[in-house]
Design an enzyme around this catalytic site. Structure first.
Site, PDB file in Angstrom:
ATOM      1  N   THR A 210       2.666  11.131  13.469  1.00 44.87           N
ATOM      2  CA  THR A 210       2.587  10.071  14.487  1.00 44.87           C
ATOM      3  C   THR A 210       1.201  10.067  15.137  1.00 44.87           C
TER       4      THR A 210
ATOM      5  N   GLN B 207     -15.089 -18.180  26.179  1.00 43.30           N
ATOM      6  CA  GLN B 207     -15.628 -16.810  26.231  1.00 43.30           C
ATOM      7  C   GLN B 207     -14.530 -15.767  25.999  1.00 43.30           C
TER       8      GLN B 207
ATOM      9  N   THR C 231      10.648  14.648   5.419  1.00 45.47           N
ATOM     10  CA  THR C 231      11.304  14.434   6.718  1.00 45.47           C
ATOM     11  C   THR C 231      12.820  14.591   6.601  1.00 45.47           C
TER      12      THR C 231
ATOM     13  N   GLU D 142       3.549   9.558   8.205  1.00 51.28           N
ATOM     14  CA  GLU D 142       2.413  10.427   7.822  1.00 51.28           C
ATOM     15  C   GLU D 142       1.822  11.129   9.044  1.00 51.28           C
TER      16      GLU D 142
ATOM     17  N   PHE E  41       1.356  23.186  19.189  1.00 45.85           N
ATOM     18  CA  PHE E  41       2.652  23.162  18.490  1.00 45.85           C
ATOM     19  C   PHE E  41       3.366  24.509  18.529  1.00 45.85           C
TER      20      PHE E  41
ATOM     21  N   GLY F 151       1.337 -19.718  19.923  1.00 46.18           N
ATOM     22  CA  GLY F 151       2.714 -19.721  19.414  1.00 46.18           C
ATOM     23  C   GLY F 151       2.761 -19.579  17.904  1.00 46.18           C
TER      24      GLY F 151
ATOM     25  N   ARG G 190       0.840  -1.210   0.000  1.00 44.26           N
ATOM     26  CA  ARG G 190       0.000   0.000   0.000  1.00 44.26           C
ATOM     27  C   ARG G 190       0.869   1.253   0.000  1.00 44.26           C
TER      28      ARG G 190
HETATM   29  P1  TGC Z   1       0.745  24.980  10.567  1.00 44.42           P
HETATM   30  O1  TGC Z   1       1.129  26.391  10.866  1.00 44.42           O
HETATM   31  O2  TGC Z   1      -0.358  24.351  11.391  1.00 44.42           O
HETATM   32  O3  TGC Z   1       0.314  24.828   9.045  1.00 44.42           O
HETATM   33  C1  TGC Z   1       1.059  25.430   8.000  1.00 44.42           C
HETATM   34  C2  TGC Z   1       0.115  25.640   6.826  1.00 44.42           C
HETATM   35  O4  TGC Z   1      -0.359  24.368   6.349  1.00 44.42           O
HETATM   36  C3  TGC Z   1      -1.784  24.280   6.467  1.00 44.42           C
HETATM   37  N1  TGC Z   1      -2.079  22.892   6.873  1.00 44.42           N
HETATM   38  C4  TGC Z   1      -2.580  21.977   6.038  1.00 44.42           C
HETATM   39  N2  TGC Z   1      -2.976  22.057   4.774  1.00 44.42           N
HETATM   40  C5  TGC Z   1      -3.439  20.930   4.189  1.00 44.42           C
HETATM   41  N3  TGC Z   1      -3.512  19.747   4.834  1.00 44.42           N
HETATM   42  C6  TGC Z   1      -3.104  19.629   6.109  1.00 44.42           C
HETATM   43  N4  TGC Z   1      -3.159  18.443   6.720  1.00 44.42           N
HETATM   44  C7  TGC Z   1      -2.630  20.771   6.776  1.00 44.42           C
HETATM   45  N5  TGC Z   1      -2.148  21.020   8.027  1.00 44.42           N
HETATM   46  C8  TGC Z   1      -1.836  22.323   8.064  1.00 44.42           C
HETATM   47  C9  TGC Z   1      -2.154  25.318   7.503  1.00 44.42           C
HETATM   48  O5  TGC Z   1      -3.492  25.742   7.326  1.00 44.42           O
HETATM   49  C10 TGC Z   1      -1.150  26.407   7.209  1.00 44.42           C
HETATM   50  O6  TGC Z   1      -1.597  27.074   6.038  1.00 44.42           O
HETATM   51  P2  TGC Z   1      -1.277  28.657   5.836  1.00 44.42           P
HETATM   52  O7  TGC Z   1      -2.020  29.020   4.587  1.00 44.42           O
HETATM   53  O8  TGC Z   1      -1.788  29.351   7.069  1.00 44.42           O
HETATM   54  O9  TGC Z   1       0.198  28.784   5.694  1.00 44.42           O
HETATM   55  O10 TGC Z   1       2.055  24.086  10.610  1.00 44.42           O
HETATM   56  P3  TGC Z   1       2.971  23.635  11.816  1.00 44.42           P
HETATM   57  O11 TGC Z   1       4.388  23.889  11.426  1.00 44.42           O
HETATM   58  O12 TGC Z   1       2.501  24.254  13.112  1.00 44.42           O
HETATM   59  O13 TGC Z   1       2.778  22.067  11.836  1.00 44.42           O
HETATM   60  C11 TGC Z   1       1.619  21.467  12.224  1.00 44.42           C
HETATM   61  C12 TGC Z   1       1.801  19.925  12.258  1.00 44.42           C
HETATM   62  C13 TGC Z   1       2.659  19.518  13.436  1.00 44.42           C
HETATM   63  C14 TGC Z   1       0.402  19.373  12.440  1.00 44.42           C
HETATM   64  C15 TGC Z   1       2.443  19.431  10.937  1.00 44.42           C
HETATM   65  O14 TGC Z   1       3.741  19.856  10.826  1.00 44.42           O
HETATM   66  C16 TGC Z   1       2.405  17.940  10.805  1.00 44.42           C
HETATM   67  O15 TGC Z   1       1.428  17.377  10.317  1.00 44.42           O
HETATM   68  N6  TGC Z   1       3.512  17.211  11.203  1.00 44.42           N
HETATM   69  C17 TGC Z   1       3.641  15.789  10.960  1.00 44.42           C
HETATM   70  C18 TGC Z   1       4.674  15.584   9.866  1.00 44.42           C
HETATM   71  C19 TGC Z   1       4.325  14.440   8.947  1.00 44.42           C
HETATM   72  O16 TGC Z   1       3.204  13.969   8.911  1.00 44.42           O
HETATM   73  N7  TGC Z   1       5.296  14.004   8.169  1.00 44.42           N
HETATM   74  C20 TGC Z   1       5.055  12.982   7.212  1.00 44.42           C
HETATM   75  C21 TGC Z   1       6.221  12.861   6.275  1.00 44.42           C
HETATM   76  S1  TGC Z   1       5.823  12.015   4.770  1.00 44.42           S
HETATM   77  C22 TGC Z   1       5.597  10.427   5.216  1.00 44.42           C
HETATM   78  O17 TGC Z   1       5.614  10.040   6.335  1.00 44.42           O
HETATM   79  C23 TGC Z   1       5.362   9.510   4.093  1.00 44.42           C
HETATM   80  S2  TGC Z   1       5.214   7.859   4.526  1.00 44.42           S
HETATM   81  C24 TGC Z   1       4.960   7.285   2.994  1.00 44.42           C
HETATM   82  C25 TGC Z   1       4.489   5.898   2.906  1.00 44.42           C
HETATM   83  O18 TGC Z   1       3.250   5.667   2.860  1.00 44.42           O
HETATM   84  O19 TGC Z   1       5.365   5.005   2.763  1.00 44.42           O
HETATM   85  P1  FAD Z   2       9.946  12.520  15.983  1.00 45.26           P
HETATM   86  O1  FAD Z   2       9.273  13.678  15.342  1.00 45.26           O
HETATM   87  O2  FAD Z   2      11.318  12.713  16.504  1.00 45.26           O
HETATM   88  O3  FAD Z   2       9.019  11.993  17.152  1.00 45.26           O
HETATM   89  C1  FAD Z   2       9.476  11.144  18.202  1.00 45.26           C
HETATM   90  C2  FAD Z   2       8.364  11.045  19.246  1.00 45.26           C
HETATM   91  O4  FAD Z   2       8.119  12.335  19.791  1.00 45.26           O
HETATM   92  C3  FAD Z   2       7.039  10.559  18.646  1.00 45.26           C
HETATM   93  O5  FAD Z   2       6.390   9.718  19.561  1.00 45.26           O
HETATM   94  C4  FAD Z   2       6.232  11.842  18.499  1.00 45.26           C
HETATM   95  O6  FAD Z   2       4.827  11.630  18.559  1.00 45.26           O
HETATM   96  C5  FAD Z   2       6.731  12.634  19.699  1.00 45.26           C
HETATM   97  N1  FAD Z   2       6.541  14.086  19.502  1.00 45.26           N
HETATM   98  C6  FAD Z   2       7.149  14.897  18.598  1.00 45.26           C
HETATM   99  N2  FAD Z   2       6.669  16.143  18.719  1.00 45.26           N
HETATM  100  C7  FAD Z   2       5.731  16.115  19.683  1.00 45.26           C
HETATM  101  C8  FAD Z   2       4.866  17.087  20.256  1.00 45.26           C
HETATM  102  N3  FAD Z   2       4.848  18.365  19.830  1.00 45.26           N
HETATM  103  N4  FAD Z   2       4.041  16.704  21.254  1.00 45.26           N
HETATM  104  C9  FAD Z   2       4.034  15.417  21.689  1.00 45.26           C
HETATM  105  N5  FAD Z   2       4.815  14.444  21.186  1.00 45.26           N
HETATM  106  C10 FAD Z   2       5.657  14.806  20.205  1.00 45.26           C
HETATM  107  N6  FAD Z   2       8.967  10.789   5.504  1.00 45.26           N
HETATM  108  C11 FAD Z   2       8.968  11.365   4.272  1.00 45.26           C
HETATM  109  O7  FAD Z   2       9.130  12.577   4.138  1.00 45.26           O
HETATM  110  N7  FAD Z   2       8.780  10.601   3.157  1.00 45.26           N
HETATM  111  C12 FAD Z   2       8.604   9.257   3.220  1.00 45.26           C
HETATM  112  O8  FAD Z   2       8.424   8.612   2.167  1.00 45.26           O
HETATM  113  C13 FAD Z   2       8.636   8.614   4.492  1.00 45.26           C
HETATM  114  N8  FAD Z   2       8.551   7.268   4.588  1.00 45.26           N
HETATM  115  C14 FAD Z   2       8.767   6.660   5.801  1.00 45.26           C
HETATM  116  C15 FAD Z   2       8.913   5.266   5.868  1.00 45.26           C
HETATM  117  C16 FAD Z   2       9.192   4.656   7.083  1.00 45.26           C
HETATM  118  C17 FAD Z   2       9.422   3.175   7.136  1.00 45.26           C
HETATM  119  C18 FAD Z   2       9.287   5.438   8.271  1.00 45.26           C
HETATM  120  C19 FAD Z   2       9.563   4.795   9.595  1.00 45.26           C
HETATM  121  C20 FAD Z   2       9.139   6.796   8.208  1.00 45.26           C
HETATM  122  C21 FAD Z   2       8.907   7.443   6.984  1.00 45.26           C
HETATM  123  N9  FAD Z   2       8.869   8.841   6.876  1.00 45.26           N
HETATM  124  C22 FAD Z   2       8.818   9.444   5.646  1.00 45.26           C
HETATM  125  C23 FAD Z   2       9.122   9.660   8.038  1.00 45.26           C
HETATM  126  C24 FAD Z   2       7.945   9.789   9.010  1.00 45.26           C
HETATM  127  O9  FAD Z   2       6.969  10.643   8.506  1.00 45.26           O
HETATM  128  C25 FAD Z   2       8.493  10.276  10.341  1.00 45.26           C
HETATM  129  O10 FAD Z   2       9.177   9.187  10.917  1.00 45.26           O
HETATM  130  C26 FAD Z   2       7.415  10.800  11.253  1.00 45.26           C
HETATM  131  O11 FAD Z   2       6.833  11.974  10.749  1.00 45.26           O
HETATM  132  C27 FAD Z   2       7.945  11.061  12.673  1.00 45.26           C
HETATM  133  O12 FAD Z   2       9.143  11.756  12.651  1.00 45.26           O
HETATM  134  P2  FAD Z   2      10.398  11.205  13.509  1.00 45.26           P
HETATM  135  O13 FAD Z   2      10.598   9.782  13.153  1.00 45.26           O
HETATM  136  O14 FAD Z   2      11.525  12.159  13.279  1.00 45.26           O
HETATM  137  O15 FAD Z   2       9.927  11.260  15.015  1.00 45.26           O
END
Ligand code: TGC
Ligand code: FAD
Length: 401
Positions: free
Chosen positions: A382, A296, A148, A380, A400, A357, A106
């Site tokens: 945590t 149960q 990231t 995507e 945040f 097991g 996926r």
């Molecule tokens: P913040 O100030 O809240 O927002 C900045 C601007 O973005 C807008 N916004 C969004 N827009 C669309 N969709 C969303 N989900 C949005 N969330 C926020 C917001 O309205 C604002 O817009 P504007 O016009 O005012 O500038 O941003 P912040 O820096 O305070 O961060 C908020 C926070 C912590 C929720 C955000 O940074 C976050 O979601 N962090 C988590 C990071 C994350 O999810 N990383 C994922 C990396 S990619 C990945 O993991 C791929 S895995 C791939 C696979 O499936 O294998």
């Molecule tokens: P951290 O941000 O260091 O977090 C560590 C812990 O602290 C977590 O429990 C978190 O919840 C907690 N924490 C952090 N901030 C706060 C807060 N403000 N309040 C409370 N708790 C907090 N990223 C990409 O960009 N592209 C990809 O394709 C992609 N693929 C991935 C594939 C795999 C297998 C993995 C493991 C990760 C991938 N990621 C990708 C990255 C992924 O999105 C990050 O691992 C994730 O966003 C968390 O970041 P981190 O690992 O640095 O953890």
């Protein structure tokens, strides 16, 4: 399906579907066709090989082409841009069936469709769309998404990767961490700071000098998915590769909304596979001269599993309807991603216990799903980040800042 007030039975039996509340009745014929086609493909192409690839920690790259052929890349993007031209519920059921096979499979589709094709479609120039999207949709190109960084995971707004101006090019430096598919990708959508310090997206091509994508080893989760870094050392990128349509963190975050939506559906697939295996095992395994399903405590586990799966199915169905109207908010998507992934992990843990097991072996899919879901809980956004997004939405107070 209701017809003239008469209930026609669903196309496949309830035992296989575990469709306790008849959610299938809410799906259109097209949704069911798409779902069943992907389910059949997973049974044929993924299930027979996935334990082996997981054990070897190898990505079954050959499946990229098949994923393209079944329309798993960008199912809800327009056909003329390499997508499937379907709606958001079709996208959801496709992700569910892929993750029933394996979260890593996926992931291959999520990244390609929602994190690479979607940003190019939504924020790219017409030239970028014409050049990249058909190749991505057909599986000719594999893409990855770099947000990231080593020191910026949950807080991408602190990213350090940046570019400076160099005539008709920019020069980029920095690194990205944990990037799904990066070692095998032909292109990467990378988010970096522009000369004004604002976040902007660029499209990288693998042969650009100074660009490397080393593989990350030692994962005990998502082992059939390849993960790597992206390292940029003075990489010259033509300005025509900058995504012109968005500046700021909302660019990458809106792609995440698209992918998180798919994960909310996908996690149900993993849960269904674990539940299905546990239910069968509970009827076959005899202890104390009875099937363990007669105890149960086993029934409590199974009853709670199907209850939580059913709630998750209803949650994404409603979310899908909102998404089809363009009304699904990021916070609603966060709630569904968080709830459903956690639900799936709990289902996997309970299913593991029911298998005793045997549950820790690769004779059954449970341990693989459980290990995979540990990643899905984290990437995507945590589990706790999504909780805080919901908290912010209901209180209006931002944890945040
Ligand atoms: P913040 O100030 O809240 O927002 C900045 C601007 O973005 C807008 N916004 C969004 N827009 C669309 N969709 C969303 N989900 C949005 N969330 C926020 C917001 O309205 C604002 O817009 P504007 O016009 O005012 O500038 O941003 P912040 O820096 O305070 O961060 C908020 C926070 C912590 C929720 C955000 O940074 C976050 O979601 N962090 C988590 C990071 C994350 O999810 N990383 C994922 C990396 S990619 C990945 O993991 C791929 S895995 C791939 C696979 O499936 O294998
Ligand atoms: P951290 O941000 O260091 O977090 C560590 C812990 O602290 C977590 O429990 C978190 O919840 C907690 N924490 C952090 N901030 C706060 C807060 N403000 N309040 C409370 N708790 C907090 N990223 C990409 O960009 N592209 C990809 O394709 C992609 N693929 C991935 C594939 C795999 C297998 C993995 C493991 C990760 C991938 N990621 C990708 C990255 C992924 O999105 C990050 O691992 C994730 O966003 C968390 O970041 P981190 O690992 O640095 O953890």
């Amino acid at each position: 399906m209701q017809e003239n007030g008469v209930h026609k039975s669903v196309k496949t039996d309830q035992y296989q579907h575990h469709d306790y509340y008849g959610v299938d009745d809410l799906l259109s014929e097209d949704h069911i066709l798409a779902r069943d086609a992907v389910r059949d493909w997973v049974k044929k192409e993924v299930s027979p090989i996935i334990e082996d690839y997981t054990e070897k920690a190898e990505c079954p790259h050959h499946l990229f082409k098949g994923l393209a052929d079944i329309g798993a890349f960008g199912p809800s993007l327009p056909v003329e841009y390499g997508g499937g031209g379907m709606d958001e519920i079709a996208y959801g059921v496709i992700m569910q069936e892929l993750e029933r096979g394996d979260s890593g499979i996926r992931s291959m589709a999520s990244v390609q469709g929602s994190l690479v094709m979607y940003p190019i479609f939504r924020f790219g120039s017409e030239e970028q769309k014409q050049h990249f999207l058909p190749k991505l949709g057909s599986g000719e190109y594999i893409g990855c998404f770099g947000l990231t960084e080593p020191d910026h995971g949950s807080n991408p707004s602190g990213m350090l990767t940046h570019f400076v101006d160099d005539g008709d090019h920019v020069i980029l430096n920095g690194s990205k961490m944990w990037i799904t598919n990066s070692p095998v990708a032909d292109i990467a959508v990378v988010w970096a700071r522009n000369p004004e310090g604002k976040i902007q997206g660029l499209i990288f091509e693998k042969d650009m000098p100074g660009f490397s994508a080393p593989k990350i080893h030692g994962k005990w989760s998502l082992r059939a998915s390849i993960t790597g870094e992206l390292v940029f050392e003075d990489v010259r990128v033509p300005k025509k590769n900058i995504l012109p349509g968005v500046v700021g963190l909302k660019g990458p975050l809106s792609c995440l909304s698209k992918a998180r939506y798919g994960i909310a559906w996908g996690a149900i697939g993993a849960a269904l596979d674990c539940y299905d295996s546990a239910l069968r095992y509970s009827k076959e395994r005899i202890q104390f001269d009875k099937p363990i399903g007669q105890f149960q405590l086993t029934q409590k586990k199974l009853a709670e599993m199907i209850t939580e799966i059913t709630k998750a199915q209803l949650l994404v169905w409603r979310l899908g309807s909102l998404a089809n109207e363009g009304n699904a908010t990021p916070a609603q998507i966060s709630m569904a991603k968080r709830n459903n992934v956690h639900m799936a992990l709990e289902v996997a843990r309970e299913a593991r216990q029911i298998h005793g097991g045997m549950g820790i072996t690769n004779e059954y899919p449970i341990m693989r799903h459980m290990m995979n879901l540990e990643t899905v809980l984290t990437y995507e956004g945590t589990h706790d980040i999504h909780l805080l997004i919901t908290g912010m939405d209901v209180t209006g107070l931002n944890a945040f800042k």
